[in-house]
Write a protein that holds these residues in place. Structure first.
Motif, mmCIF file in Angstrom:
data_model
loop_
_atom_site.group_PDB
_atom_site.id
_atom_site.type_symbol
_atom_site.label_atom_id
_atom_site.label_comp_id
_atom_site.label_asym_id
_atom_site.label_seq_id
_atom_site.Cartn_x
_atom_site.Cartn_y
_atom_site.Cartn_z
ATOM 1 N N UNK A 21 85.679 -9.456 19.638
ATOM 2 C CA UNK A 21 85.631 -9.992 18.245
ATOM 3 C C UNK A 21 86.678 -9.857 17.316
ATOM 4 N N UNK A 22 87.644 -8.888 17.355
ATOM 5 C CA UNK A 22 88.764 -8.739 16.502
ATOM 6 C C UNK A 22 89.655 -9.848 16.902
ATOM 7 N N UNK A 23 89.905 -10.164 17.978
ATOM 8 C CA UNK A 23 90.954 -11.273 18.302
ATOM 9 C C UNK A 23 90.544 -12.615 18.415
ATOM 10 N N UNK A 24 89.143 -12.996 18.316
ATOM 11 C CA UNK A 24 88.709 -14.218 18.428
ATOM 12 C C UNK A 24 89.416 -15.199 18.017
ATOM 13 N N UNK A 25 89.846 -15.128 16.538
ATOM 14 C CA UNK A 25 90.635 -16.106 15.693
ATOM 15 C C UNK A 25 91.915 -16.257 16.313
ATOM 16 N N UNK A 26 92.506 -15.273 16.819
ATOM 17 C CA UNK A 26 93.977 -15.350 17.215
ATOM 18 C C UNK A 26 93.838 -16.122 18.544
ATOM 19 N N UNK A 27 92.815 -15.675 19.452
ATOM 20 C CA UNK A 27 92.927 -16.135 20.838
ATOM 21 C C UNK A 27 92.915 -17.780 20.842
ATOM 22 N N UNK A 28 91.825 -18.166 19.928
ATOM 23 C CA UNK A 28 91.569 -19.741 19.789
ATOM 24 C C UNK A 28 92.804 -20.402 19.166
ATOM 25 N N UNK A 29 93.691 -19.972 18.435
ATOM 26 C CA UNK A 29 94.399 -20.488 17.714
ATOM 27 C C UNK A 29 95.913 -20.340 18.228
ATOM 28 N N UNK A 30 95.995 -19.419 19.255
ATOM 29 C CA UNK A 30 97.351 -19.232 19.913
ATOM 30 C C UNK A 30 97.977 -20.517 20.649
ATOM 31 N N UNK A 31 99.340 -20.602 20.468
ATOM 32 C CA UNK A 31 99.810 -21.752 21.317
ATOM 33 C C UNK A 31 99.866 -21.471 22.611
ATOM 34 N N UNK A 32 99.900 -20.275 23.069
ATOM 35 C CA UNK A 32 99.949 -20.104 24.397
ATOM 36 C C UNK A 32 99.370 -18.566 24.647
ATOM 37 N N UNK A 33 98.690 -18.370 25.799
ATOM 38 C CA UNK A 33 98.178 -17.017 26.057
ATOM 39 C C UNK A 33 98.143 -16.731 27.368
ATOM 40 N N UNK A 34 98.274 -15.570 27.996
ATOM 41 C CA UNK A 34 98.423 -15.075 29.395
ATOM 42 C C UNK A 34 98.171 -13.633 29.487
ATOM 43 N N UNK A 35 97.701 -13.476 30.520
ATOM 44 C CA UNK A 35 97.274 -11.939 30.920
ATOM 45 C C UNK A 35 98.647 -11.595 31.434
#
Length: 275
Positions: free
Chosen positions: A42-56
């Motif tokens: 929940x806390x990371x939802x906005x950052x997750x959607x707007x990140x230019x790139x994401x990875x585990x």
């Protein structure tokens, strides 16, 4: 294993390396409980959607670790985007390595938008960390630049000495061990001998491997050695090295902080000299 662009944020709390350029979001108070953001879905939802790139990018003490690369600095209460180097004295080597990995992965994606062979646009590969050009069937992986780093020593016991140098990129007053990039066709041992001689005029022998450490500035892999002095007068090259000298282990100048491979090689040389 790196998992590129996972679709959904994890339900459980995870550690987030929120990267902007070569800065990482980290707590402002030095004594904060969490130096890096630990957020639930929940806390990371906005950052997750707007990140230019994401990875585990891995796990730390059982907690998953994710990279979020952002186009703009992120505002999060109690945190600030600060240079990656500032994490060196704040976290252990395992967590710093993950932060370094985050910056390296983000750097790779940001700097590989077009094919180096034909100039056409690249697309990300989904099952591994790579980019691919459909036009010329060319696949590119993250660049890793091999380097040697070496603690040169001589003598034994209280009179033993280590060769330390002040380089052009070092902060004022800082001395460290010698380092340099491996050239095409060189072995690590040949590179070590060449770099030490070119930078200080010293020949070495009894080269022994100690350890390695990723060094994400921006994409080096440091391979650490000790080597014993053989002969030669210390003569700084004036290009990479501005000053160099022998120091006894009980009278060292300012040296790199704990956690760095340089600090660990100084300790390794001290042990070899029986100090």
């Amino acid at each position: 294993m790196i998992v590129p662009r996972p679709e959904n944020a994890p339900d459980q709390v995870a550690i987030y390396m929120i990267v902007n350029g070569n800065k990482v979001l980290q707590s402002v108070p030095e004594d904060a409980a969490n130096i890096l953001p630990q957020l639930d879905s929940k806390a990371v939802a906005s950052l997750w959607q707007h990140a230019a790139y994401r990875a585990r990018i891995g796990t730390y003490q059982g907690t998953p670790v994710y990279l979020l690369d952002t186009d703009e600095p992120v505002e999060l209460a109690g945190f600030e985007s600060l240079p990656l180097r500032q994490l060196l004295h704040r976290v252990d080597s395992q967590l710093f390595a993950l932060a370094g990995r985050a910056c390296q992965v983000a750097y790779f994606i940001r700097t590989h938008l077009f094919c180096s062979q034909c100039g056409q646009g690249l697309e990300e590969v989904t099952d591994e960390l790579a980019v691919y050009c459909r036009t010329c069937d060319y696949r590119t992986y993250p660049r890793i630049s091999p380097c040697i780093i070496v603690a040169v020593y001589r003598g034994h016991g209280d009179s033993a000495e280590i060769l330390l140098a002040h380089g052009v990129r070092h902060p004022e007053g800082l001395y460290s061990v010698l380092a340099g990039f491996v050239e095409s066709g060189e072995t690590l041992e040949q590179c070590l001998a060449r770099e030490v001689f070119e930078e200080t005029g010293v020949d070495v022998e009894c080269i022994e491997y100690v350890m390695s450490q990723p060094w994400p500035f921006p994409h080096s892999l440091m391979m650490g050695f000790t080597a014993r002095y053989r002969d030669g007068d210390v003569t700084p090259d004036g290009n990479e090295v501005l000053a160099a000298n022998w120091f006894t282990f009980n009278a060292l100048p300012k040296t790199p902080p704990p956690g760095t491979i340089a600090a660990q090689l100084i300790d390794a040389a001290r042990t070899k000299c029986g100090c």
